[in-house]
Write an enzyme that holds these catalytic residues in place. Structure first.
Site, PDB file in Angstrom:
ATOM      1  N   HIS A   1     -10.723   3.512  -2.529  1.00 45.00           N
ATOM      2  CA  HIS A   1     -11.048   3.171  -1.149  1.00 45.00           C
ATOM      3  C   HIS A   1     -11.943   1.949  -1.186  1.00 45.00           C
ATOM      4  CE1 HIS A   1     -11.282   5.115   3.083  1.00 45.00           C
ATOM      5  NE2 HIS A   1     -10.190   4.436   2.906  1.00 45.00           N
TER       6      HIS A   1
ATOM      7  N   SER B   1      -6.756   7.905  11.802  1.00 39.33           N
ATOM      8  CA  SER B   1      -7.845   8.845  12.073  1.00 39.33           C
ATOM      9  C   SER B   1      -7.844   9.920  11.003  1.00 39.33           C
ATOM     10  CB  SER B   1      -7.651   9.496  13.449  1.00 39.33           C
ATOM     11  OG  SER B   1      -7.885   8.552  14.462  1.00 39.33           O
TER      12      SER B   1
ATOM     13  N   GLU C   1      -8.017   8.258  -6.341  1.00 42.29           N
ATOM     14  CA  GLU C   1      -7.539   7.199  -5.445  1.00 42.29           C
ATOM     15  C   GLU C   1      -8.636   6.181  -5.208  1.00 42.29           C
ATOM     16  OE1 GLU C   1      -4.148   8.922  -2.451  1.00 42.29           O
ATOM     17  OE2 GLU C   1      -6.151   8.597  -1.680  1.00 42.29           O
TER      18      GLU C   1
ATOM     19  N   HIS D   1       0.813  -1.204   0.000  1.00 41.97           N
ATOM     20  CA  HIS D   1       0.000   0.000   0.000  1.00 41.97           C
ATOM     21  C   HIS D   1       0.851   1.260   0.000  1.00 41.97           C
ATOM     22  CE1 HIS D   1      -3.518   2.378   1.495  1.00 41.97           C
ATOM     23  NE2 HIS D   1      -2.552   3.078   2.028  1.00 41.97           N
TER      24      HIS D   1
ATOM     25  N   ASN E   1      -2.657   6.193  -8.444  1.00 45.53           N
ATOM     26  CA  ASN E   1      -2.812   5.332  -7.300  1.00 45.53           C
ATOM     27  C   ASN E   1      -2.937   3.898  -7.791  1.00 45.53           C
ATOM     28  OD1 ASN E   1      -5.553   4.183  -5.664  1.00 45.53           O
ATOM     29  ND2 ASN E   1      -3.805   4.748  -4.432  1.00 45.53           N
TER      30      ASN E   1
ATOM     31  N   HIS F   1     -11.680  -1.560  -0.321  1.00 49.39           N
ATOM     32  CA  HIS F   1     -11.999  -2.540   0.713  1.00 49.39           C
ATOM     33  C   HIS F   1     -12.794  -1.971   1.880  1.00 49.39           C
ATOM     34  CE1 HIS F   1      -8.711  -4.480  -1.556  1.00 49.39           C
ATOM     35  NE2 HIS F   1      -9.530  -5.498  -1.448  1.00 49.39           N
TER      36      HIS F   1
END
Lengths: 916, 227
Positions: free
Chosen positions: A144, A363, A142, A95, A594, A146
């Site tokens: 997201h 976070s 980009e 990643h 990405n 999963h």
């Protein structure tokens, strides 16, 4: 120095030699409080690591290989501490490190055409391109994927949040978002769980941030059933002199963490961390999908922009995947400096968090700033004005006297927990040339061509095919989705879905604007990843040029299965090669992107799905060309031209999938030199006002484009199939072939000669295929069928509401009123559910396979249909079916077969950071 | 003299820039007001813009209503200052009790953005005097909590006093009672509207120019035309 109105506690401890201002910083976590028994004292420190070289560490569980672990020990000259191990495992993950993709992604730089517009490129948070003397834009897409499967709403929401911070970190104000989304079969029960949540998450976050959502995709395919793709793109604008960078330059400068408090959410995306580190799996330590707070992000945006304008920051980096670990190491490594960080100063949501958790937390809504000591007060004041936390957590330290880069030294309550060379995490990660092998089934798959499938030939069957296709989930109107997104906020949206591109005005004085489109086609890429990727690039490029814009830059999100599967790795390598070659041919650079690997369920990978975004510039958005046919008073009409050539190309097509559930053969040919010529032609034609409308042909072919252009503003059309496509199933081929490089344009009276002369001059094949019919209220294909716009609209708009909110189908629709420039958004009464469109019985369809489906010989490159065709089409006797005035009868219900969106984020699976 | 129209920015306001642009296009001078500053800086009217003030946490408009600037605005509005609340601004006006009723979650539970036809029911307010009664206008609507509710007596009173300013026609986008899109106070100087007139002021970016009328109305009102 924490500025948030929360109570601040004094702490005696705090660190040694550091800038005055930072010295007052009270830690958010009370260092003086009684430490919960058992953990404060047991912290794994550097000295302890030095003294216990043989202690077993859970590196394998953290995803590190034996040799990688050995390498860490070699770099440090000892075993890593627990915190260091966590940091290396994250930064060296697929990643973050791009370890499997790096060797391929280099081509984007190596093959990139020269560009004097590029202010920041691959390796930065996002690429930045200059669009005028004063302004630049930055954009990036980009994934997201999963998180969005696990928790659709928050996964999608934080995907938007993450990409927005990337754009913000470049010094730009985010001004628009787009979301390419891919789901499993439309009628699968789990899609009904995932899609509404994802759409609500994209909308919930983006709407609350005040960013217009201007385009994207919504695609259904069973291959995404267990692994939906949620990609998100953000566009930002900045004055060229406001460009920011992430380097933590200037020893003595203060390191400030700004934004939300740090919690245990999304820890490293490495659930293994907690389970491997602690024996008892306590609930509160279980990592989870991050939770977004768009309100905090909105405040963060405003605070950052104020800091930039006041020139208060030296460097800035967003916190995304890998959280503080990534931000600290990347900023230090970029400057070659070191950094001293007091970890207990990080404001925490949960005071019991341990050092490795604080470092790995993902976070949301946080930024890391590097600030000169004398400007710290002003920074904190700005943060306070906007009501966000800002805390000095460390300082920049000089490189070693011998010129070696500095070290990242982190203490936690006076315990030295990290002492590493930051570059070792960022730049010295493993790089693999993974084995690659063409999938064994590819030859058979390519031999199974869709051109041999039975096709409709009779006019009635063709009519039914049109209605069935425009109602199929991938081609159906996506208003149900896009209505949940705010496309108006900021007041600069000139075009938005379902248009081919989103167009945003970025300078109100001059009308300067940009056009953006994102496209991908997993089926094409499955059949041929090299050409499939070029086709995605060509489609995005074409979607931009039809607005009249000039393409200048490319971004991409490469969604693939496991890189450990040689077949997937081959697909990936081919796709990257295709994109790099394609960009070189088109003369526009890849500015960032990405990679998302491990998109698979068990051994079954998704179709390779490169999603390509193209950005173009419009000198004056007033010249933009929309996709819809234009209403004309007094029986006037525009002439319709089809640009480009139509071949018998049905493999990988939407028709083959919808009608036969067939995927095989080779995808359409792609000719990027032609695409480029087409783009130059359209830019010129738009500039001089030759075009009333222009609409790309892609999924669903000419039929789909005609229907969309008709429904957009409720204007019918009459067309004639050219002579060479007459007979048998050839009219079907003309309407449903997915040949690339084609655009449907309408040209106002008086411009035909000049326009066709321009086409001839540019060498772009064109053909007059008919006229718009503002009063006819129908789409008519001469000698084949005539379908009223009401019937088309009913078929086109009913599908998504039926699938995802049965109740809404019954909702009272608004009448359509023709308002110039109106973006129709009100669904019409859906009296006839799309389901009523009877499927064609294959048995009743004349099948006429064509054995050899080579390209149709081009009939004199540019050979307009004889003028007679136009006249013939004008013959009376057509209107009748639709009652009532056209204007009132058909206000499109925000159609848009293919333009829909989604959002994205960081895959929790490996793979996703910046391509570098 | 150019009229000065204040546009308040709360934390989380989103359409404040658009409202200021609309004020400028209408021919007035936009003055940006800050939620934490109680001073109105001599403005002749105030717009509370759309957005998600304070994240709309707790309840839409519930926190904004306590902002320092609101105390001044509430007083001034009771004294006749023209105030237009758009979307979130409408919600704030209800929370501040300048307008009756409340705005709740859309009946279908989705955020909805579409171009919406409205009928101007009352052209007698400070913000709608440029329209004809019964005029139909096209204005974008975009909200997640735009469903107007009030008790039957209040609704009857609003209707009876001609205080329903605009109604949705051709479909109700959020389930509002009696298709109410906008209401006013009894003096006609305070108007709350759910759709976004500031998004219909330019050919290029809006579905119509119909929104401009709300902003030119207040200018007309300020130079002495009857409210």
């Amino acid at each position: 120095m924490t500025t948030h109105p929360d109570p601040v506690r004094e702490t005696p401890e705090v660190a040694p030699a550091q800038p005055r201002a930072a010295a007052d910083v009270p830690p958010a976590a009370p260092a003086t409080g009684p430490a919960p028994a058992g953990w404060a004292e047991d912290v794994d420190t550097v000295p302890r690591a030095g003294g216990t070289p043989g202690e077993l560490q859970p590196y394998a569980e953290l995803g590190l290989r034996d040799d990688e672990y050995d390498r860490i020990r070699h770099i440090l000259g000892r075993r890593p501490t627990q915190a260091e191990l966590a940091m290396y495992s994250i930064m060296w993950s697929e990643h973050c490190s791009y370890k499997s993709s790096k060797v391929h992604l280099r081509q984007f730089g190596e093959k990139a055409p020269p560009s004097d517009r590029l202010l920041a490129g691959i390796g930065e948070n996002a690429g930045v391109v200059r669009v005028s003397d004063e302004l630049a834009v930055t954009f990036k897409v980009e994934s997201h994927n999963h998180p969005s499967f696990v928790e659709p709403y928050q996964g999608a929401a934080t995907g938007v949040g993450g990409i927005v911070r990337d754009i913000l970190a470049m010094g730009a104000r985010p001004v628009a978002v787009m979301d390419p989304l891919r789901f499993g079969a439309a009628d699968h029960p789990d899609t009904a769980r995932v899609l509404p949540g994802v759409v609500a998450g994209v909308g919930g976050y983006g709407n609350c941030l005040g960013l217009p959502n201007i385009g994207g995709e919504v695609v259904f395919d069973p291959c995404y059933q267990g692994n939906p793709l949620v990609n998100a793109l953000c566009l930002g604008v900045l004055p060229v002199n406001r460009l920011q960078n992430k380097a933590a330059a200037g020893p003595g400068n203060v390191v400030v963490l700004m934004g939300a408090k740090t919690g245990r959410d999304g820890i490293g995306g490495v659930s293994v961390l907690a389970s491997a580190t602690f024996d008892e799996g306590s609930e509160e330590r279980r990592p989870s999908v991050q939770v977004g707070d768009p309100f905090m992000e909105k405040l963060l945006i405003e605070a950052c922009l104020e800091l930039y304008d006041a020139e208060l920051v030296v460097g800035i980096q967003d916190l995304g995947g890998a959280g503080l670990t990534c931000a600290l190491t990347e900023t230090a490594a970029a400057a070659g400096t070191g950094m001293r960080v007091w970890l207990e100063r990080v404001p925490l949501r949960e005071p019991s968090m341990e050092p490795h958790e604080i470092l790995a937390s993902e976070s949301q809504e946080r930024m890391l700033l590097v600030v000169e000591p004398e400007k710290l007060d002003a920074v904190l004041k700005t943060a306070e004005k906007w009501g966000v936390w800002a805390t000095a957590i460390g300082e920049v330290t000089p490189p070693a006297p011998d010129g070696q880069p500095g070290r990242l030294v982190i203490t936690w309550r006076d315990h030295l927990v990290v002492d590493v060379p930051p570059g070792s995490l960022v730049d010295d990660g493993p790089v693999y040339a993974r084995p690659m092998r063409e999938p064994a089934d590819l030859i058979l798959l390519q031999a199974d061509r869709a051109e041999t499938l039975p096709r409709p030939a009779a006019p009635e069957a063709l009519r039914e095919t049109v209605l069935r296709m425009i109602a199929s989930p991938n081609l159906a109107d996506k208003t149900w989705v896009t209505e949940q997104y705010d496309r108006y906020v900021l007041g600069n949206t000139v075009l938005a879905q379902p248009e081919d591109s989103g167009v945003i005005r970025i300078d109100e004085r001059t009308g300067l604007g940009v056009a953006l489109s994102v496209d991908g086609n997993g089926r094409y890429a499955r059949l041929d990843p090299y050409h499939g990727t070029k086709l995605a690039l060509a489609e995005a490029y074409r979607n931009v040029v039809v607005t009249g814009a000039k393409p200048i830059a490319v971004t991409n999100c490469l969604n693939f299965g496991s890189p450990e599967d040689p077949g997937v790795m081959w697909q990936f390598a081919e796709a990257v090669r295709g994109l790099a070659d394609g960009c070189a041919e088109l003369g526009i650079p890849v500015t960032g992107g990405n990679v998302s690997f491990y998109n698979q369920t068990g051994a079954a990978a998704i179709h390779p799905t490169p999603v390509v975004g193209v950005l173009g510039v419009l000198d004056d958005v007033a010249n933009r060309v929309p996709m819809g046919f234009v209403p004309r008073p007094n029986g006037d009409h525009d002439q319709l031209f089809l640009l480009g050539e139509t071949h018998v190309e049905l493999s990988g097509s939407e028709w083959a999938w919808v009608t036969h559930e067939h995927l095989g053969g080779v995808p359409p040919q792609v000719d990027l030199a032609h695409e480029r010529a087409l783009g130059e032609l359209l830019a010129e034609a738009a500039r001089v006002g030759h075009l009333s409308s222009a609409h790309d042909l892609s999924d669903g072919g000419l039929a789909q484009s005609l229907v969309e252009s008709c429904l957009r503003r409720g204007v019918g059309a009459r067309i004639a199939v050219p002579e060479r496509f007459a007979g048998g199933s050839m009219p079907f081929v003309y309407l449903f072939s997915e040949s690339a490089g084609r655009v449907l344009v309408s040209v106002p009276r008086g411009h035909e000669k000049a326009f066709t002369a321009l086409c001839a001059e540019r060498g772009v094949p064109f053909e007059l295929i008919g006229v718009t019919d503002p009063t006819g209220g129908a789409l008519e294909v001469h000698g084949q069928f005539r379908i009223g716009l009401d019937e088309l609209r009913a078929a086109h708009t009913a599908t998504l509401p039926r699938l995802f909110s049965g109740a809404e189908v019954a909702e009272v629709p608004a009448p359509a009123t023709g308002v110039a420039g109106a973006v129709e958004a009100v669904p019409l009464p859906v009296s006839e559910p799309a389901a009523e469109v009877a499927p064609v019985d294959p048995a009743s369809v004349e099948s006429e396979p064509i054995a050899s489906a080579g390209p149709i010989p081009r009939a004199g490159a540019a050979e307009p249909v004889a003028p007679g065709a136009d006249t013939a089409a004008d013959a009376p006797g057509a209107p009748e079916a639709t009652a009532g005035p056209v204007e009132a009868a058909d206000e499109p219900a925000e159609p848009a077969a293919e333009a829909t969106r989604s959002d994205s984020g960081a895959d929790e699976q490996p793979a996703e950071p910046d391509q570098r | 003299m150019t009229a000065r129209v204040g546009v308040v920015t709360f934390p989380g306001s989103l359409d404040d820039g658009d409202a200021a642009r609309a004020v400028r296009i209408a021919g007035a001078e936009p003055v940006r007001l800050w939620h934490g500053d109680p001073a109105l800086h001599g403005v002749d009217a105030v717009v509370l813009p759309g957005g998600f003030s304070y994240g709309d946490y707790l309840r839409c408009g519930a926190i904004a209503r306590f902002a320092p600037v609101m105390e001044t605005i509430v007083d001034a509005a009771r004294g006749g200052l023209p105030v237009l609340g758009i979307c979130n601004g409408f919600q704030i006006l209800c929370e501040a009790h300048l307008l009756p009723g409340a705005l709740t979650r859309n009946q279908h539970l989705h955020f909805r953005n579409r171009d919406q036809f409205l009928r101007i029911e009352s052209a007698g307010t400070a913000w709608t005097n440029a329209f004809q009664p019964g005029q139909e206008v096209l204005i974008p609507v975009k909200n997640g909590e735009g469903c107007y509710v009030a008790d039957p007596a209040t609704l009857d009173q609003l209707e009876g006093e001609g205080r329903v300013v605009a109604r949705y026609i051709g479909g109700n986008p959020n389930g509002s009672q009696r298709d109410i899109a906008a209401i006013t106070n009894s003096a006609g100087n305070v108007v709350g509207i759910m759709p976004h007139p500031e998004h219909a002021v330019e050919e290029l970016t809006g579905p119509s120019l119909d929104g401009l009328g709300f902003f030119t109305s207040v200018l007309k009102h300020l130079v002495g035309a009857p409210a």
